[in-house]
Design an enzyme around this catalytic site. Structure first.
Site, PDB file in Angstrom:
ATOM      1  N   CYS A 217      -3.096  -6.640   1.204  1.00 17.81           N
ATOM      2  CA  CYS A 217      -3.629  -5.306   1.419  1.00 17.81           C
ATOM      3  C   CYS A 217      -5.027  -5.170   0.820  1.00 17.81           C
ATOM      4  O   CYS A 217      -5.383  -5.883  -0.128  1.00 17.81           O
ATOM      5  CB  CYS A 217      -2.687  -4.275   0.799  1.00 17.81           C
ATOM      6  SG  CYS A 217      -3.126  -2.562   1.160  1.00 17.81           S
TER       7      CYS A 217
ATOM      8  N   ASP B 142      -5.920  -2.768  -0.922  1.00 19.05           N
ATOM      9  CA  ASP B 142      -5.768  -1.945  -2.120  1.00 19.05           C
ATOM     10  C   ASP B 142      -6.536  -2.560  -3.288  1.00 19.05           C
ATOM     11  O   ASP B 142      -6.438  -3.761  -3.557  1.00 19.05           O
ATOM     12  CB  ASP B 142      -4.274  -1.828  -2.462  1.00 19.05           C
ATOM     13  CG  ASP B 142      -4.013  -0.750  -3.488  1.00 19.05           C
ATOM     14  OD1 ASP B 142      -4.444  -0.921  -4.641  1.00 19.05           O
ATOM     15  OD2 ASP B 142      -3.370   0.261  -3.146  1.00 19.05           O
TER      16      ASP B 142
ATOM     17  N   ARG C 131      -6.064  -2.449  -6.358  1.00 21.97           N
ATOM     18  CA  ARG C 131      -5.251  -2.915  -7.475  1.00 21.97           C
ATOM     19  C   ARG C 131      -4.704  -4.321  -7.271  1.00 21.97           C
ATOM     20  O   ARG C 131      -4.101  -4.891  -8.197  1.00 21.97           O
ATOM     21  CB  ARG C 131      -4.101  -1.940  -7.711  1.00 21.97           C
ATOM     22  CG  ARG C 131      -4.548  -0.532  -8.073  1.00 21.97           C
ATOM     23  CD  ARG C 131      -3.428   0.471  -7.956  1.00 21.97           C
ATOM     24  NE  ARG C 131      -2.988   0.649  -6.566  1.00 21.97           N
ATOM     25  CZ  ARG C 131      -2.015   1.473  -6.204  1.00 21.97           C
ATOM     26  NH1 ARG C 131      -1.381   2.200  -7.117  1.00 21.97           N
ATOM     27  NH2 ARG C 131      -1.675   1.584  -4.922  1.00 21.97           N
TER      28      ARG C 131
ATOM     29  N   HIS D 292       2.718  -4.661  -1.652  1.00 23.37           N
ATOM     30  CA  HIS D 292       2.737  -4.128  -3.018  1.00 23.37           C
ATOM     31  C   HIS D 292       3.417  -2.771  -3.042  1.00 23.37           C
ATOM     32  O   HIS D 292       3.616  -2.119  -2.001  1.00 23.37           O
ATOM     33  CB  HIS D 292       1.308  -4.014  -3.555  1.00 23.37           C
ATOM     34  CG  HIS D 292       0.464  -3.025  -2.812  1.00 23.37           C
ATOM     35  ND1 HIS D 292       0.325  -1.713  -3.208  1.00 23.37           N
ATOM     36  CD2 HIS D 292      -0.275  -3.151  -1.677  1.00 23.37           C
ATOM     37  CE1 HIS D 292      -0.477  -1.083  -2.364  1.00 23.37           C
ATOM     38  NE2 HIS D 292      -0.852  -1.931  -1.420  1.00 23.37           N
TER      39      HIS D 292
ATOM     40  N   CYS E  42       2.231   1.505  -1.539  1.00 25.77           N
ATOM     41  CA  CYS E  42       1.197   1.256  -0.532  1.00 25.77           C
ATOM     42  C   CYS E  42       0.914   2.541   0.251  1.00 25.77           C
ATOM     43  O   CYS E  42       1.817   3.173   0.834  1.00 25.77           O
ATOM     44  CB  CYS E  42       1.654   0.152   0.413  1.00 25.77           C
ATOM     45  SG  CYS E  42       0.441  -0.250   1.689  1.00 25.77           S
TER      46      CYS E  42
END
Length: 739
Positions: A571, A573, A575, A632, A635
């Site tokens: 992803c 993302d 993080r 993760h 999401c």
């Protein structure tokens, strides 16, 4: 309560009683031999064994350590007996026990661990050499001289002299001790010292050899009491402290060593020192030898199965019963056999394993000096010499400074100063810095944990001179701001401070200590740069200064071609840091990132070639062996799917992209979950990873390689809150989704 008592009783009968018998068989001959080497009555060794077992075992802080007379104290006891007499030596032992008791009450036992093991091992080795040289004369039919050097000088004449039957007894004893470790296991159940003395006694009796016999007659029936030592009280106090400290240090170090050999409760060092103090007071009052923890008997106790202090106490009881009821049997032991046992023990005290251990830390000089000092000068003098050298070496290490100056390709110089900057390092410091050419641009990293005024003046004066001649100096404190604080006139603490954790590349910017960075060629001229832009350019500069020199050789090899082993789809993302959660480095992962770590199925709408292109290039050009899809927790893309596109709001591109997650949503609706998730969103995030693995199989080339065993598909799920990576299995081959 009753059940616990019964359990303890059964454990004692099963483990501690047999172990106590083994330790008893080891303790009796060793106690007699150490008493002989100490110049004390032989009964004093048995008294110390009884007191060490019962008193120290009951009151000490270790469950399995066995205390008794220690060979390491034989020299000092022998010297005290020569100087003050035996009964006065017993009073010194009593006073030494009182000192140990006070030290234990005030909880200073751990301070003894500050003594370098190289000093302790060197002391024991020196004591072993002295004991072996002195007792070798007894084995050869002579008398030991006063001092190791005198024994060594007289040894050739003693060897050449006419020998008695005692030499044969001694040779038999040493031979049995030497070969016993190679005997079958059931034979080795008998302790080697006991077997050696029994063999020597039998040989002397069978052949009717003329040997000197051990005599304990009257030793336990004639009560004697200690008396106050006569002489200079300064020397007496010194002797008391020496016995207390040496016996205490040996006991505590033995405790630490024995703790690594068993799985029971750990030792309480202060309680152990208190128990040793009481035991020495009792032993001194009963005219016994000084007591200390003994590694040989303690190791025998652990290996024999001892699990509680019951085995230690019982071994003392067995020694007492033996001395009172079977003391007559000791007269069968030849004195020459005891002397040979001491020779063998003395040689074993020079442990080459200890030399190898201290060699790795550069402390062999301390070991050798201590050993030679004990042999040539005496026990106290040798220990003090070893402690002095250990302190000098420690001071040298603490004040050692490393200066590394490296020219860069662009003409800059990168200098790193590491260590503790004190006046002792100023000569080396100034020599290295002044070798940098005048006018050069210098990046100076101070990787230090202390800086005194002399070191600051040296660096500051060099910086002023260098900049006056046209050069530039950029100083960066890696840990505490030693230079910056000194330059500003702030108060510097005289002691070292624990270094703060250095900046790590994987920490978020907000978690790192920000430094003011001077202008750099990386920062373009612009008005009002944003904070993010400043951080990026500062980070790039940090990379150039710290990381680039370390990874440059790797990137030089990667510059020609890449050979990743994994295609990693995850992803977008912020993080998720693939290299962090997989502990991978440059060139390992061929990475694709998108919203929701989605893999569009072959022919799916809306059409998207970006992910397909990466899959084709990875499998057909790069030849990756693994494709990993990593999702993760929490999401946002999956939350958008669960909301039916409501959370996508006025983002048409996002709504179109999330259509590639419809199969994941259908699988979510079609399955109730297996209870491993923490809620609907978490379950969908996990199922989405498995669905994307299934989507990969819709591409013919991927499916063929998977079937041929040339390619592996792996699902990962990163739980952000717990920072844990979980493996997810692929979908069953028979699974299909209604569309």
């Amino acid at each position: 309560m009753i059940r616990d008592t019964q359990s303890n009783a059964l454990r004692t009968l099963r483990y501690d009683v047999p172990a106590s018998l083994v330790v008893f068989l080891v303790a009796v001959p060793l106690s007699l031999g150490i008493a002989m080497a100490s110049g004390a009555p032989l009964a004093a060794g048995l008294i110390a064994a009884v007191v060490g077992g019962i008193v120290a075992g009951a009151l000490g802080g270790s469950a399995v350590q066995v205390s008794g007379p220690a060979a390491g104290l034989a020299l000092i006891v022998a010297d005290l007996v020569q100087t003050y007499g035996w009964r006065a030596t017993c009073m010194i032992t009593l006073f030494a026990g009182a000192v140990q008791l006070l030290l234990g009450i005030f909880r200073v036992a751990r301070a003894a661990l500050a003594v370098s093991p190289a000093v302790v091992h060197g002391m024991l080795a020196g004591v072993g050499v002295v004991i072996a040289l002195s007792q070798l004369h007894v084995v050869l039919g002579g008398k030991p001289q006063h001092g190791a050097i005198a024994n060594l000088i007289e040894l050739p004449a003693q060897i050449a002299d006419k020998h008695s039957h005692g030499v044969a007894v001694g040779m038999i004893t040493i031979a049995v001790l030497a070969v016993w470790s190679r005997m079958p296991r059931h034979v080795k159940a008998v302790p080697a010292p006991l077997a050696a003395l029994v063999a020597a006694a039998l040989a002397a009796w069978v052949f009717d050899w003329d040997v000197t016999r051990v005599d304990l007659s009257g030793s336990f029936t004639e009560l004697t009491f200690p008396v106050l030592p006569q002489g200079d009280w300064h020397m007496v106090v010194g002797a008391v402290l020496l016995v207390a400290l040496l016996a205490g240090v040996e006991s505590l170090l033995c405790c630490v060593a024995i703790d690594s050999l068993h799985k029971g409760p750990r030792c309480d060092l202060d309680t152990e020192l208190t128990g040793q103090g009481v035991a020495n007071m009792v032993s001194g009052a009963l005219c016994g030898l000084p007591v200390a923890g003994v590694i040989v008997r303690s190791t025998a106790n652990v290996k024999a199965g001892g699990r509680s202090r019951a085995s230690t106490i019982l071994h003392g009881v067995w020694v007492l019963l033996f001395a009172v009821g079977l003391g007559w049997s000791i007269k069968l032991i030849p004195m020459e056999a005891l002397a040979a046992l001491l020779v063998f023990i003395g040689v074993q005290m020079v442990n080459l394993g200890h030399v190898r251990k201290v060699h790795g830390h550069g402390e062999v000089p301390v070991y050798i000096l201590t050993m030679l000092g004990v042999i040539v000068l005496g026990l106290a003098e040798g220990v003090l010499a070893g402690l002095a050298l250990a302190a000098v070496l420690a001071l040298r290490r603490l004040t050692w400074v490393t200066v590394n100056v490296r020219p860069e390709d662009d003409g800059h110089y990168h200098a790193t100063i590491s260590g503790s900057l004190t006046f002792l390092g100023v000569p080396r410091l100034t020599h290295e810095l002044r070798a940098i050419p005048a006018g050069a641009s210098v990046d100076l990293d101070l990787n230090i944990d202390f800086m005194d005024n002399a070191a600051f003046e040296a660096i500051h004066n060099w910086r002023v001179d260098h900049e006056r001649l046209g050069g530039t100096v950029d100083i960066d404190d890696v840990h505490d701001e030693w230079y910056a604080m000194a330059a500003s006139g702030a108060r510097m603490f005289p002691a070292k401070t624990p270094p703060r954790a250095p900046d790590r590349w994987w920490l978020p910017w907000a978690h790192r200590r920000r430094r003011s960075q001077p202008p750099s060629a990386l920062v373009p001229e612009q008005s009002g740069p944003t904070e993010e832009e400043c951080r990026l350019t500062a980070g790039a500069r940090e990379f150039h200064r710290r990381t680039a020199p370390l990874v440059r050789p790797i990137f030089e090899g990667l510059a020609r071609r890449q050979q990743p082993s994994h295609l990693f789809i995850t992803c977008a993302d912020s993080r998720i840091v693939p290299s962090l959660i997989t502990a991978s480095g440059p060139g390992d992962l061929f990475t694709v990132r998108n919203i929701g770590n989605l893999v569009p199925r072959r022919g799916a709408e809306p059409h998207d070639d970006s992910v397909v292109a990466a899959i084709e290039y990875a499998t057909q050009v790069l030849g990756v062996r693994t494709i990993t899809v990593c999702g993760h927790s929490g999401c946002g893309a999956m939350a958008g799917l669960l909301s039916g596109g409501v959370q996508a709001g006025s983002m048409p591109g996002l709504r179109r992209w999330l259509r590639h997650g419809n199969h994941s949503l259908a699988r979510f609706i079609d399955n109730e979950g297996d209870g491993q998730d923490t809620g609907p969103l978490d379950r969908l995030c996990r199922l989405n990873v498995q669905q994307q693995l299934a989507n990969l199989r819709t591409y013919r080339r991927v499916d063929e390689q998977v079937r041929a065993g040339e390619l592996e598909l792996v699902g990962l799920y990163f739980d952000i809150g717990t920072a844990r990576v979980h493996m997810l299995p692929p979908l069953p081959a028979s699974y299909s989704v209604k569309t």
